[in-house]
Design a protein around this motif. Structure first.
Motif, PDB file in Angstrom:
ATOM      1  N   ALA A 175      16.623  20.838  31.709  1.00 46.81           N
ATOM      2  CA  ALA A 175      16.076  22.199  31.567  1.00 46.81           C
ATOM      3  C   ALA A 175      14.687  22.314  32.195  1.00 46.81           C
ATOM      4  N   ASP A 220      15.183  23.210  35.930  1.00 41.67           N
ATOM      5  CA  ASP A 220      16.034  24.333  36.325  1.00 41.67           C
ATOM      6  C   ASP A 220      15.353  25.267  37.323  1.00 41.67           C
ATOM      7  N   GLY A 241      17.820  20.872  37.977  1.00 45.60           N
ATOM      8  CA  GLY A 241      18.345  20.758  36.623  1.00 45.60           C
ATOM      9  C   GLY A 241      19.847  20.545  36.621  1.00 45.60           C
ATOM     10  N   ARG A 251      22.043  17.368  35.286  1.00 41.93           N
ATOM     11  CA  ARG A 251      23.204  17.452  34.387  1.00 41.93           C
ATOM     12  C   ARG A 251      24.411  16.714  34.971  1.00 41.93           C
TER      13      ARG A 251
END
Length: 141
Positions: free
Chosen positions: A29, A32, A41, A45
């Motif tokens: 986050a 991002d 971000g 992930r």
């Protein structure tokens, strides 16, 4: 003797990949806002998911050479990315944002160490699993 060594390598590699997955998921986050076609971000992930999948596969099917190869590639890609983007300013290219970050901080260091450990132990696991596989083959007549 090789079977207990393979289990130890499975556990160490899976643990290192789990650390890598946690750090990337935790930091995603924060990155991002670093975007091009894809955000940093999102890339974090993806790395977290790949590392978690590799760790799980090692526990479930850690005798398979393909699983060890996958774990090695995930760890190697992670450590390569962190080192490149720490020391080289590639700028944005294609769909990837400019991820140059010329500093070390705790999470980055923890992730890099975990990825390095995972890469080394995954390679050792691959070689050990291959040796076990060859030892189990019946001798040619």
């Amino acid at each position: 003797m090789a079977e207990p060594a393979l289990w130890a390598l499975r556990l160490v590699t899976a643990a290192a990949l789990a650390v890598d997955a946690y750090v990337h998921a935790d930091l995603a986050a924060t990155y991002d806002s670093v975007t091009a076609s894809i955000s940093q971000g999102t890339l974090f992930r993806i790395e977290a998911a790949a590392a978690a999948l590799a760790a799980l596969l090692l526990i479930v099917a850690g005798r398979r050479l393909l699983v060890w190869a996958f774990a090695f590639l995930v760890a190697l890609a992670g450590i390569a990315a962190v080192l490149v983007y720490r020391y080289v300013d590639l700028g944005a290219f294609g769909p990837f944002p400019n991820m140059y970050e010329p500093i070390w901080f705790t999470e980055k260091t923890v992730s890099a160490v975990a990825e390095a450990i995972a890469a080394v132990t995954a390679l050792a696991g691959f070689l050990t699993a291959r040796q076990l596989r060859r030892a189990r083959r019946p001798a040619a007549a």
